[in-house]
Design an enzyme around this catalytic site. Structure first.
Site, PDB file in Angstrom:
ATOM      1  CB  SER A 242      -0.951  -0.052   1.200  1.00  0.00           C
ATOM      2  OG  SER A 242      -1.979   0.906   1.089  1.00  0.00           O
ATOM      3  CG  ASP A 360      -7.108  -3.554  -2.696  1.00  0.00           C
ATOM      4  OD1 ASP A 360      -7.853  -2.900  -1.943  1.00  0.00           O
ATOM      5  OD2 ASP A 360      -5.888  -3.340  -2.790  1.00  0.00           O
ATOM      6  CG  HIS A 388      -5.543  -2.981   0.829  1.00  0.00           C
ATOM      7  ND1 HIS A 388      -5.061  -2.380  -0.316  1.00  0.00           N
ATOM      8  CD2 HIS A 388      -4.966  -2.318   1.869  1.00  0.00           C
ATOM      9  CE1 HIS A 388      -4.242  -1.399   0.011  1.00  0.00           C
ATOM     10  NE2 HIS A 388      -4.156  -1.349   1.321  1.00  0.00           N
TER      11      HIS A 388
END
Length: 428
Positions: A242, A360, A388
């Site tokens: 991320s 995600d 995610h």
């Protein structure tokens, strides 16, 4: 009970003007449980997990190999021309032959980039913002604002656990901690790799300064630079998740000779970072604290493909979203990095593996596909069962994929083959 506690603490936060349970700075110490507390600057201390077999000092580098004498194993010629037009258009021309990802079994994306790629920059610099009918052809004919030529030769080799000059760096994203990498850290240490995983400032057991400027992209990037310079050896592999992917990109750009490979997990597209104006995280800290139970539940829904007891336990064990409301607000508003645009990413010559969990809800798959197009040496892998937090949901799949990429090296250049031995035919 959790909801009531969050609301009550939020009211106290509003009355007192300070967030509850603020984490103070820590002393720089070596702990007995395998963690190191590194003072990256006065009063700013990060917890780091540093593990590996024996942790032997870096061996002296081998004598340079003479490519002219036929030893071209792992050598890749990186040739690319990047043209930025004043209209905001970006033209990327790949002038060389990229290596195929033959050892990455079941690859979802091609290792061969297109010969040329033309895109519109997300925020065109120097554009007057006015549209002009039929101006597309004239735009391409205008003189470029700048042209970047890349022509270098890199040696990309297999990174094995027994090799003492290889270090794996794991960098988490907003609201997480080094605990999200537990399965990966344990797996690679068992294989003999040296691993380094820091807690970002305000996360995990790192110190949490009560000033928003401590959580800008640039402040956090300098923290990661300090950690990298402390532990880096000859061949370093950066693994980011991320927001942590942006710091990996920054380090790869700053240290192209030290960063050997990069792995980006649900990192998003190659666009400049800019905080959202209309965001729930722009609310006052006390309001965010009242909403923290709701935010945690929303993260569970969006960050995991399933929301059962197992996922709730993973969320708790991984310390995901377990940061103070002040830190969370400062982190989200501090994501400003205008330099990290398409051009910045297109300049990278390091091989990159992109991993994307198809469920995600934070990062659309189109963003990682765009990243794969912009990067010179990029391979995209899609995991159908993941979201995610794919490294927590599908640890075996992620570990296997990462290990395959570490062991991968390009096929020998045709120049390395004896004249009597023809080059193998291209796969169709």
């Amino acid at each position: 009970h959790t909801m009531l506690t969050g609301v009550t603490d939020g009211f106290f936060c509003c009355l007192l003007g300070t967030p509850p349970n603020a984490v103070g700075p820590l002393e720089s110490v070596e702990s007995s449980d395998g963690y190191t507390f590194v003072e990256v600057k006065p009063g700013r201390v990060l917890r780091v997990k540093h593990a590996g077999p024996a942790l032997a000092p870096t061996p002296p580098p081998p004598p340079p190999l003479d490519a002219a004498q036929g030893d071209r194993s792992g050598l890749v010629r990186c040739q690319r021309r990047i043209t930025v037009y004043r209209s905001g258009r970006l033209l990327v021309e790949n002038l060389g032959r990229a290596p195929r990802a033959d050892l990455l079994h079941g690859q979802n994306g091609s290792g061969e980039p297109p010969a040329a790629l033309e895109v519109e920059l997300a925020d065109p610099a120097g554009s007057d913002g006015r549209s002009n009918p039929g101006s597309g052809r004239r735009r391409r004919a205008r003189r470029p604002k700048r042209t970047i030529h890349i022509d270098c030769e890199k040696r990309i080799t297999s990174c094995k656990g027994a090799q003492a000059d290889v270090v794996l760096f794991f960098i988490h994203g907003v609201g997480g901690s080094l605990a999200i990498w537990k399965e990966q850290l344990d797996f690679f240490v068992r294989l003999g790799y040296e691993v380094v995983a820091p807690d970002l400032a305000g996360h995990g057991a790192s110190s949490a300064p009560q000033i928003a400027a401590a959580y800008t992209f640039y402040a956090l990037a300098e923290d990661m630079r300090a950690i990298f310079k402390r532990y880096a050896k000859k061949r370093n592999v950066l693994i980011g998740h991320s927001y942590g992917v942006s710091f990996c990109t920054f380090l790869a750009h700053e240290y192209p000779d030290l960063v050997h490979k990069v792995i980006m997990i649900n990192g998003g597209g190659p666009t400049a970072l800019e905080p959202s104006i209309c965001s729930i995280f722009n609310m006052p800290t006390c309001v965010l604290h009242c909403l923290s139970p709701c935010l945690a539940w929303s993260f569970l829904k969006a960050g995991f493909a399933r929301q059962g007891a197992k996922e709730k336990q993973l969320l708790k064990e991984g310390n995901a979203f377990n940061v103070s409301s002040f830190v969370l607000r400062a982190m989200m508003s501090g994501q400003y990095w205008p330099e990290g645009d398409e051009v910045y990413h297109a300049e990278l010559t390091v091989p990159v593996l992109l991993v994307h969990g198809m469920h995600d809800k934070f990062v659309p798959v189109e963003e990682d596909q765009r990243m794969a197009e912009i990067l010179l040496l990029a391979f995209l892998k899609l995991i159908d069962e993941g979201s995610h937090m794919v490294m927590l949901e599908c640890p075996e799949t992620v570990n296997t994929l990462l290990h395959e990429f570490l062991l991968w090296e390009p096929e020998p250049s045709p120049k390395a083959l004896p004249e009597s031995q023809p080059a193998p035919p291209e796969e169709k």
